[in-house]
Design an enzyme around this catalytic site. Sequence first.
Site, short mmCIF file in Angstrom:
data_model
loop_
_atom_site.label_atom_id
_atom_site.label_comp_id
_atom_site.label_asym_id
_atom_site.label_seq_id
_atom_site.Cartn_x
_atom_site.Cartn_y
_atom_site.Cartn_z
N TYR A 130 0.85 -1.19 0.00
CA TYR A 130 0.00 0.00 0.00
C TYR A 130 0.90 1.24 0.00
CZ TYR A 130 -4.04 -2.89 1.45
OH TYR A 130 -5.05 -3.82 1.53
N LEU B 67 -18.39 -1.07 2.33
CA LEU B 67 -19.05 0.09 1.73
C LEU B 67 -18.82 0.16 0.22
CD1 LEU B 67 -18.30 2.81 4.43
CD2 LEU B 67 -20.25 1.26 4.24
N ARG C 41 -16.25 0.48 -1.66
CA ARG C 41 -15.34 1.56 -2.06
C ARG C 41 -16.05 2.90 -2.22
NH1 ARG C 41 -10.93 -1.68 -3.15
NH2 ARG C 41 -11.46 -3.79 -3.80
N GLY C 42 -17.01 3.13 -1.30
CA GLY C 42 -17.73 4.39 -1.27
C GLY C 42 -19.04 4.37 -2.00
N SER D 218 -22.62 4.66 0.08
CA SER D 218 -22.51 5.85 0.92
C SER D 218 -23.12 7.02 0.15
CB SER D 218 -21.05 6.14 1.27
OG SER D 218 -20.36 6.65 0.14
#
Length: 336
Positions: free
Chosen positions: A61, A211, A213-214, A217
């Site tokens: 990462y 979620l 990756r958004g 939301s």
Amino acid sequence: MTTTKIHEVRLGATGPTVGRIGLGAMGMSGAYGATDDAESTATIHAALDSGVNLIDTGDFYGAGHNETLIGKAIAERPREDVVLSVKFGALRGPDGAFAGVDSRPAALRNFLTYSLQRLGVDYVDIYRPARLDPAVPIEDTVGAIGELIEAGYVRHVGLSEVGADTIRRAAAVHPIADLQIEYSLLSRGIEEQILPVCRELGIGVTAYGVLSRGLLSDAIAPGATFAPNDFRAHSPRFQGENLDRNLELVRALNEIAARKDASVAQLAIAWALTRGEDIVPLIGTRRRERWAEAVSALDLSLTDAELSTIEAAVPADRVAGERYATPLMATLDSER
């Protein structure tokens, strides 16, 4: 610093005790565009102060940036207050492109050496190959992690994105604490074979992508575009008509969430929490206010009728697009 007591569970039959949710740190190192180290650090502190102890990272990462960031953030905390889950083996080129996997015993010992240095610790709690290496038997990889456990550098073996047969082979070599795999309202593929095998063998599940990756939301608007270095710029679920179709599902969830005085994200987390105490959702965020929103989902209860309504609003076969681009889907043993 104030710490809230939240419900804890054991990760599988042999794993560590962790909070009911965990923090996924990948987004703090550029996976979804520009980041702010100060805010990311504050978010890590907020997660620990909320009573959560599981932090998930990967040595690839941000080419080590993520581990260095976490190491600095936890430096003043008692080591036993943090459960570090580390993935290894994913190879990257200088341009950031994915370049395969390497899970050879000699390689993973090398990877761990650098992870310990960047994290500033003398052991990691869970060590796992990020993907199955087709050139290395899983038995060899797990056996090598077992040797690191005997040497005191690792506490538990974990797996990531592998299928039922691989899970069985790995568990025959060494106890497995958990399988890390994508699981959400929009990605329910583990329910048919993988989850039953984990439960049969006493292996926990740390669910990432809760979620989506958004997507689950209020962060993604119709017609949204993403920076070239944002994972979603290359994800089929966020492209053109696929995005439009998926946002229709999100709108249906928003209506249900509004009736509960909750956000879609909180509804998605609460749904994941109902799947069983052997499933620990990893909440990927880099902002304190989003973490506070996630923690509040722990207080959101859902009745059987509400769960049925939620799942009817988002049928698994209505989700448009694969969860990864085609080349990366080919690396997922869990999808074979």
